[in-house]
Write a protein that holds these residues in place. Structure first.
Motif, PDB file in Angstrom:
ATOM      1  N   LEU A 109       0.920  -1.190  -0.184  1.00 24.70           N
ATOM      2  CA  LEU A 109       0.067  -0.029  -0.029  1.00 24.70           C
ATOM      3  C   LEU A 109       0.895   1.197   0.054  1.00 24.70           C
ATOM      4  N   PHE A 110       1.901   1.278   0.636  1.00 27.09           N
ATOM      5  CA  PHE A 110       2.950   2.329   0.882  1.00 27.09           C
ATOM      6  C   PHE A 110       3.491   2.768  -0.532  1.00 27.09           C
ATOM      7  N   ALA A 111       3.858   1.636  -1.134  1.00 23.91           N
ATOM      8  CA  ALA A 111       4.182   1.763  -2.759  1.00 23.91           C
ATOM      9  C   ALA A 111       3.373   2.309  -3.525  1.00 23.91           C
ATOM     10  N   GLU A 112       2.148   2.129  -3.322  1.00 22.90           N
ATOM     11  CA  GLU A 112       1.122   2.609  -4.305  1.00 22.90           C
ATOM     12  C   GLU A 112       0.844   3.987  -3.822  1.00 22.90           C
ATOM     13  N   VAL A 113       0.747   4.406  -2.746  1.00 27.31           N
ATOM     14  CA  VAL A 113       0.423   5.638  -2.388  1.00 27.31           C
ATOM     15  C   VAL A 113       1.396   6.702  -2.578  1.00 27.31           C
ATOM     16  N   SER A 114       2.779   6.339  -2.381  1.00 26.76           N
ATOM     17  CA  SER A 114       3.833   7.096  -2.419  1.00 26.76           C
ATOM     18  C   SER A 114       4.467   7.289  -3.714  1.00 26.76           C
ATOM     19  N   ARG A 115       3.756   6.526  -4.864  1.00 25.83           N
ATOM     20  CA  ARG A 115       4.344   6.698  -6.172  1.00 25.83           C
ATOM     21  C   ARG A 115       4.589   8.169  -6.615  1.00 25.83           C
ATOM     22  N   GLY A 116       3.524   8.915  -6.312  1.00 29.17           N
ATOM     23  CA  GLY A 116       3.773  10.299  -6.625  1.00 29.17           C
ATOM     24  C   GLY A 116       4.863  11.247  -5.997  1.00 29.17           C
ATOM     25  N   ALA A 117       5.037  10.709  -5.101  1.00 29.63           N
ATOM     26  CA  ALA A 117       6.114  11.641  -4.192  1.00 29.63           C
ATOM     27  C   ALA A 117       7.472  11.125  -4.238  1.00 29.63           C
ATOM     28  N   GLY A 118       8.441  12.126  -4.431  1.00 30.19           N
ATOM     29  CA  GLY A 118       9.835  11.607  -4.529  1.00 30.19           C
ATOM     30  C   GLY A 118      10.489  11.176  -3.102  1.00 30.19           C
ATOM     31  N   PRO A 119      11.269  10.221  -3.007  1.00 29.38           N
ATOM     32  CA  PRO A 119      11.609   9.658  -1.561  1.00 29.38           C
ATOM     33  C   PRO A 119      12.167  10.929  -0.886  1.00 29.38           C
ATOM     34  N   ALA A 120      12.926  11.931  -1.608  1.00 34.61           N
ATOM     35  CA  ALA A 120      13.326  12.829  -0.733  1.00 34.61           C
ATOM     36  C   ALA A 120      12.413  13.850   0.073  1.00 34.61           C
ATOM     37  N   SER A 121      11.200  13.985  -0.859  1.00 36.34           N
ATOM     38  CA  SER A 121       9.983  14.796  -0.064  1.00 36.34           C
ATOM     39  C   SER A 121       9.492  13.972   1.267  1.00 36.34           C
ATOM     40  N   LEU A 122       9.651  12.747   1.424  1.00 36.50           N
ATOM     41  CA  LEU A 122       9.065  12.076   2.710  1.00 36.50           C
ATOM     42  C   LEU A 122       9.781  12.349   3.831  1.00 36.50           C
ATOM     43  N   ALA A 123       9.014  12.848   4.732  1.00 34.04           N
ATOM     44  CA  ALA A 123       9.646  13.184   6.086  1.00 34.04           C
ATOM     45  C   ALA A 123       9.815  11.471   6.975  1.00 34.04           C
ATOM     46  N   GLY A 124       9.032  10.886   6.636  1.00 39.47           N
ATOM     47  CA  GLY A 124       9.036   9.453   7.375  1.00 39.47           C
ATOM     48  C   GLY A 124       7.537   8.981   7.440  1.00 39.47           C
ATOM     49  N   VAL A 125       7.244   7.762   8.126  1.00 35.26           N
ATOM     50  CA  VAL A 125       6.185   7.007   8.135  1.00 35.26           C
ATOM     51  C   VAL A 125       5.472   7.057   9.407  1.00 35.26           C
ATOM     52  N   GLY A 126       4.562   7.646   9.809  1.00 35.02           N
ATOM     53  CA  GLY A 126       3.835   7.433  11.164  1.00 35.02           C
ATOM     54  C   GLY A 126       2.745   6.389  10.890  1.00 35.02           C
ATOM     55  N   VAL A 127       2.896   5.410  12.143  1.00 42.95           N
ATOM     56  CA  VAL A 127       2.028   4.328  12.037  1.00 42.95           C
ATOM     57  C   VAL A 127       1.226   4.378  13.401  1.00 42.95           C
ATOM     58  N   VAL A 187       8.018  -1.190  14.500  1.00 45.55           N
ATOM     59  CA  VAL A 187       8.718  -0.201  14.030  1.00 45.55           C
ATOM     60  C   VAL A 187      10.124  -0.806  13.427  1.00 45.55           C
ATOM     61  N   ALA A 188      10.979  -1.711  13.967  1.00 41.31           N
ATOM     62  CA  ALA A 188      12.187  -2.320  13.473  1.00 41.31           C
ATOM     63  C   ALA A 188      11.628  -2.829  12.142  1.00 41.31           C
ATOM     64  N   ALA A 211      11.381  -2.550   6.085  1.00 44.14           N
ATOM     65  CA  ALA A 211      10.621  -2.995   4.806  1.00 44.14           C
ATOM     66  C   ALA A 211      10.520  -1.467   3.936  1.00 44.14           C
ATOM     67  N   LEU A 212      10.550  -0.445   4.711  1.00 44.33           N
ATOM     68  CA  LEU A 212      10.062   0.988   3.902  1.00 44.33           C
ATOM     69  C   LEU A 212      11.417   1.630   3.862  1.00 44.33           C
ATOM     70  N   ASP A 213      12.300   1.602   4.533  1.00 47.30           N
ATOM     71  CA  ASP A 213      13.834   2.388   4.383  1.00 47.30           C
ATOM     72  C   ASP A 213      13.463   3.840   4.644  1.00 47.30           C
TER      73      ASP A 213
END
Ligand SMILES: [Zn+2]
Length: 307
Positions: free
Chosen positions: A41-59, A87-88, A93-95
């Motif tokens: 799901l993460f891959a699907e949703v973040s497709r439009g965003a460059g990895p550099a623009s992602l601050a992180g993942v809140g779960v 979290v680990a 998985a998401l780097d």
């Protein structure tokens, strides 16, 4: 992640949901299967965003969990979720940096920053859906408690010898007033009350059907809504006395019927709270289905001065 659904959203710094996807939780597959689902799901949703623009993942997930250690301690409704270092696992998985929070607390933070709790220093957020959870903002900060386990609101006992709860006790707020509890009661009563609209749903009747029936003026629907409002009111009176909030914010699936429940909740508060607490407003959450994902995003978004 919830017991029935996993939702993943891409959220910007203004709390806007830019993309969103969801799938049914592979509860039978256990934690490893869920991590694979989240990665997809993460891959699907973040497709439009460059990895550099992602601050992180809140779960956020149902608890109890140790948000500081990043470990799920044990989810009573999900088999296999005991002492899982989620979290680990997700970081691998998401780097990306990953932050974990209890789902009720995360939604409270989302409503605090971008929803019904904006500008307040003291409020209680209550989510009423499959279960009941929430979060407490007190004196301008998130109330954490020992092991950051505070605010398991759904497990306060409100009825001696009441309905059995997933936690093993009886009469918990969640067992009496969650959406599942309301659906269960509707199933039982619909079979006994002739002529109710609710009969046509058979054993599949849910809290949503109860709200629809009440809206259409069905007598059993209205009776169930009145009872639900009273049980919600009981818990809310306890919360008013415990935390003296400026507002109580109600979210979750059942809050779709908030307009129907509100008069009964207010009546119970007026009848049962100490006079000094009676004027505290009980309001609907503003982020709707997004309180959780926006709240989870707040865990990693740059902060605007709030702790
Ligand atoms: Zn319980």
């Amino acid at each position: 992640m919830g017991g029935t659904q996993i939702r993943v959203a891409l959220v910007n710094g203004q709390g806007a949901v830019l993309a969103r996807t969801a799938t049914a939780t592979d509860a039978a597959g256990g934690p490893r299967a869920v991590v694979r689902q989240i990665r997809q799901l993460f891959a699907e949703v973040s497709r439009g965003a460059g990895p550099a623009s992602l601050a992180g993942v809140g779960v956020c997930m149902p608890g109890p969990l140790d948000s500081e250690a990043g470990v799920v301690l044990g989810i009573p409704t999900l088999p296999g979720w005991v002492d899982i270092p989620i979290v680990a696992w997700l970081r691998e998985a998401l780097d990306l940096p990953v932050t974990l929070e209890n789902d009720g607390v995360a939604a409270a933070i989302g409503e605090w920053r971008f929803g019904a709790g904006r500008g307040l220093s003291d409020f209680v957020y209550v989510t009423v859906s499959t279960g009941i959870g929430g979060g407490v903002i007190a004196d301008g900060r998130v109330l954490r408690g020992r092991r950051r386990l505070a605010a398991h609101l759904g497990h306060m006992t409100i009825l001696a010898q009441g309905a059995p709860c997933s936690c093993g006790n009886r009469g918990c707020w969640e067992a009496q007033a969650s959406g599942s509890a309301l659906g269960e009661l509707a199933r039982r009563l619909a079979a006994e009350v002739p002529g109710s609209d609710l009969l046509r749903h058979g054993p599949a009747v849910t809290a949503r059907h109860v709200m629809e029936a009440a809206r259409a003026g069905d007598a059993l629907g209205l009776q169930l809504v009145a009872r639900e409002a009273e049980f919600l009111g009981m818990g809310i009176v306890n919360l008013l006395h415990l935390f003296s909030p400026q507002a109580v914010v109600i979210g979750g699936g059942v809050s779709n019927g908030f307009d129907l429940l509100h008069p009964g909740i207010e009546a119970h508060v007026r009848a049962c709270a100490l006079p000094a607490f009676c004027a505290v407003p009980v309001v609907a959450a503003q982020l709707g289905q997004n309180s959780g994902v926006v709240g989870a995003a707040c865990l990693v978004l740059p902060r605007s001065g709030k702790p």
